[in-house]
Scaffold this motif. Structure first.
Motif, PDB file in Angstrom:
ATOM      1  N   GLU A  27      34.927  31.331  37.222  1.00  0.00           N
ATOM      2  CA  GLU A  27      35.727  32.379  37.852  1.00  0.00           C
ATOM      3  C   GLU A  27      36.402  31.859  39.114  1.00  0.00           C
ATOM      4  O   GLU A  27      37.570  32.161  39.379  1.00  0.00           O
ATOM      5  CB  GLU A  27      34.862  33.589  38.174  1.00  0.00           C
ATOM      6  CG  GLU A  27      34.395  34.345  36.953  1.00  0.00           C
ATOM      7  CD  GLU A  27      33.395  35.435  37.277  1.00  0.00           C
ATOM      8  OE1 GLU A  27      33.116  35.678  38.478  1.00  0.00           O
ATOM      9  OE2 GLU A  27      32.879  36.049  36.324  1.00  0.00           O
ATOM     10  N   ASN A  28      35.677  31.064  39.900  1.00  0.00           N
ATOM     11  CA  ASN A  28      36.266  30.472  41.106  1.00  0.00           C
ATOM     12  C   ASN A  28      37.417  29.534  40.746  1.00  0.00           C
ATOM     13  O   ASN A  28      38.434  29.495  41.443  1.00  0.00           O
ATOM     14  CB  ASN A  28      35.214  29.712  41.904  1.00  0.00           C
ATOM     15  CG  ASN A  28      34.173  30.628  42.506  1.00  0.00           C
ATOM     16  OD1 ASN A  28      34.391  31.818  42.671  1.00  0.00           O
ATOM     17  ND2 ASN A  28      33.020  30.072  42.822  1.00  0.00           N
ATOM     18  N   LEU A  29      37.255  28.784  39.676  1.00  0.00           N
ATOM     19  CA  LEU A  29      38.305  27.872  39.220  1.00  0.00           C
ATOM     20  C   LEU A  29      39.549  28.656  38.807  1.00  0.00           C
ATOM     21  O   LEU A  29      40.674  28.281  39.150  1.00  0.00           O
ATOM     22  CB  LEU A  29      37.803  27.012  38.061  1.00  0.00           C
ATOM     23  CG  LEU A  29      38.813  26.062  37.432  1.00  0.00           C
ATOM     24  CD1 LEU A  29      39.274  25.020  38.435  1.00  0.00           C
ATOM     25  CD2 LEU A  29      38.206  25.404  36.213  1.00  0.00           C
ATOM     26  N   ILE A  30      39.342  29.757  38.085  1.00  0.00           N
ATOM     27  CA  ILE A  30      40.468  30.588  37.672  1.00  0.00           C
ATOM     28  C   ILE A  30      41.201  31.143  38.891  1.00  0.00           C
ATOM     29  O   ILE A  30      42.436  31.138  38.951  1.00  0.00           O
ATOM     30  CB  ILE A  30      39.993  31.739  36.750  1.00  0.00           C
ATOM     31  CG1 ILE A  30      39.431  31.181  35.448  1.00  0.00           C
ATOM     32  CG2 ILE A  30      41.121  32.729  36.482  1.00  0.00           C
ATOM     33  CD1 ILE A  30      40.428  30.407  34.625  1.00  0.00           C
ATOM     34  N   ARG A  31      40.460  31.594  39.890  1.00  0.00           N
ATOM     35  CA  ARG A  31      41.092  32.095  41.120  1.00  0.00           C
ATOM     36  C   ARG A  31      41.870  30.990  41.829  1.00  0.00           C
ATOM     37  O   ARG A  31      42.969  31.228  42.341  1.00  0.00           O
ATOM     38  CB  ARG A  31      40.043  32.681  42.057  1.00  0.00           C
ATOM     39  CG  ARG A  31      39.574  34.040  41.648  1.00  0.00           C
ATOM     40  CD  ARG A  31      38.729  34.704  42.725  1.00  0.00           C
ATOM     41  NE  ARG A  31      37.798  35.598  42.071  1.00  0.00           N
ATOM     42  CZ  ARG A  31      36.513  35.356  41.865  1.00  0.00           C
ATOM     43  NH1 ARG A  31      35.968  34.242  42.299  1.00  0.00           N
ATOM     44  NH2 ARG A  31      35.745  36.218  41.235  1.00  0.00           N
ATOM     45  N   ALA A  32      41.311  29.792  41.868  1.00  0.00           N
ATOM     46  CA  ALA A  32      42.007  28.679  42.515  1.00  0.00           C
ATOM     47  C   ALA A  32      43.296  28.341  41.769  1.00  0.00           C
ATOM     48  O   ALA A  32      44.337  28.075  42.392  1.00  0.00           O
ATOM     49  CB  ALA A  32      41.095  27.450  42.573  1.00  0.00           C
ATOM     50  N   ILE A  33      43.247  28.370  40.449  1.00  0.00           N
ATOM     51  CA  ILE A  33      44.446  28.082  39.660  1.00  0.00           C
ATOM     52  C   ILE A  33      45.492  29.178  39.879  1.00  0.00           C
ATOM     53  O   ILE A  33      46.686  28.886  39.998  1.00  0.00           O
ATOM     54  CB  ILE A  33      44.083  27.936  38.171  1.00  0.00           C
ATOM     55  CG1 ILE A  33      43.281  26.653  37.962  1.00  0.00           C
ATOM     56  CG2 ILE A  33      45.333  27.924  37.299  1.00  0.00           C
ATOM     57  CD1 ILE A  33      42.690  26.510  36.578  1.00  0.00           C
ATOM     58  N   GLU A  34      45.050  30.426  39.947  1.00  0.00           N
ATOM     59  CA  GLU A  34      45.985  31.533  40.185  1.00  0.00           C
ATOM     60  C   GLU A  34      46.688  31.404  41.528  1.00  0.00           C
ATOM     61  O   GLU A  34      47.843  31.810  41.663  1.00  0.00           O
ATOM     62  CB  GLU A  34      45.253  32.873  40.128  1.00  0.00           C
ATOM     63  CG  GLU A  34      44.879  33.308  38.739  1.00  0.00           C
ATOM     64  CD  GLU A  34      44.073  34.601  38.729  1.00  0.00           C
ATOM     65  OE1 GLU A  34      43.562  35.010  39.797  1.00  0.00           O
ATOM     66  OE2 GLU A  34      43.946  35.189  37.643  1.00  0.00           O
ATOM     67  N   SER A  35      46.016  30.829  42.516  1.00  0.00           N
ATOM     68  CA  SER A  35      46.615  30.714  43.849  1.00  0.00           C
ATOM     69  C   SER A  35      47.599  29.553  43.954  1.00  0.00           C
ATOM     70  O   SER A  35      48.359  29.478  44.916  1.00  0.00           O
ATOM     71  CB  SER A  35      45.524  30.574  44.907  1.00  0.00           C
ATOM     72  OG  SER A  35      44.882  29.320  44.794  1.00  0.00           O
ATOM     73  N   MET A  36      47.618  28.658  42.963  1.00  0.00           N
ATOM     74  CA  MET A  36      48.551  27.519  42.981  1.00  0.00           C
ATOM     75  C   MET A  36      49.942  27.979  42.568  1.00  0.00           C
ATOM     76  O   MET A  36      50.093  28.914  41.789  1.00  0.00           O
ATOM     77  CB  MET A  36      48.101  26.437  41.996  1.00  0.00           C
ATOM     78  CG  MET A  36      46.834  25.768  42.332  1.00  0.00           C
ATOM     79  SD  MET A  36      46.442  24.594  41.015  1.00  0.00           S
ATOM     80  CE  MET A  36      44.795  24.147  41.487  1.00  0.00           C
ATOM     81  N   ASN A  37      50.948  27.274  43.084  1.00  0.00           N
ATOM     82  CA  ASN A  37      52.294  27.607  42.630  1.00  0.00           C
ATOM     83  C   ASN A  37      52.534  26.989  41.252  1.00  0.00           C
ATOM     84  O   ASN A  37      51.765  26.141  40.789  1.00  0.00           O
ATOM     85  CB  ASN A  37      53.354  27.178  43.651  1.00  0.00           C
ATOM     86  CG  ASN A  37      53.412  25.684  43.855  1.00  0.00           C
ATOM     87  OD1 ASN A  37      53.240  24.904  42.919  1.00  0.00           O
ATOM     88  ND2 ASN A  37      53.671  25.267  45.080  1.00  0.00           N
ATOM     89  N   HIS A  38      53.601  27.410  40.605  1.00  0.00           N
ATOM     90  CA  HIS A  38      53.866  26.997  39.225  1.00  0.00           C
ATOM     91  C   HIS A  38      54.083  25.485  39.099  1.00  0.00           C
ATOM     92  O   HIS A  38      53.648  24.878  38.120  1.00  0.00           O
ATOM     93  CB  HIS A  38      55.077  27.744  38.666  1.00  0.00           C
ATOM     94  CG  HIS A  38      54.830  29.198  38.458  1.00  0.00           C
ATOM     95  ND1 HIS A  38      54.106  29.674  37.401  1.00  0.00           N
ATOM     96  CD2 HIS A  38      55.192  30.281  39.193  1.00  0.00           C
ATOM     97  CE1 HIS A  38      54.029  30.983  37.474  1.00  0.00           C
ATOM     98  NE2 HIS A  38      54.681  31.386  38.558  1.00  0.00           N
TER      99      HIS A  38
END
Length: 67
Positions: A27-38
């Motif tokens: 879940e933390n990894l998914i949140r980190a990926i969501e916070s990255m730009n495209h």
């Protein structure tokens, strides 16, 4: 085709192990990926594609050498 299906099965096993053994980290990894730009996501994806292709090429060249 058999090798391809084996590879897909191994990917499913690895992905499943991540979810079984460390769901909160996932879940933390998914949140980190969501916070990255495209663009960052694209670069990371491209790096994984290149690593996968290199691994496949390395494996197939070793298999060809053994025959």
């Amino acid at each position: 085709m058999n090798e391809f299906l084996t590879a897909l099965g191994l990917v499913a096993v690895i992905e499943g192990l991540v979810l079984v053994l460390a769901p909160s980290r996932f879940e933390n990894l998914i949140r980190a990926i969501e916070s990255m730009n495209h663009d960052t996501r694209r670069v990371i994806g491209l790096l994984f594609v290149c690593m996968g292709l290199f691994t496949c090429l390395l494996y197939t060249s070793d298999a060809a050498d053994e025959e």
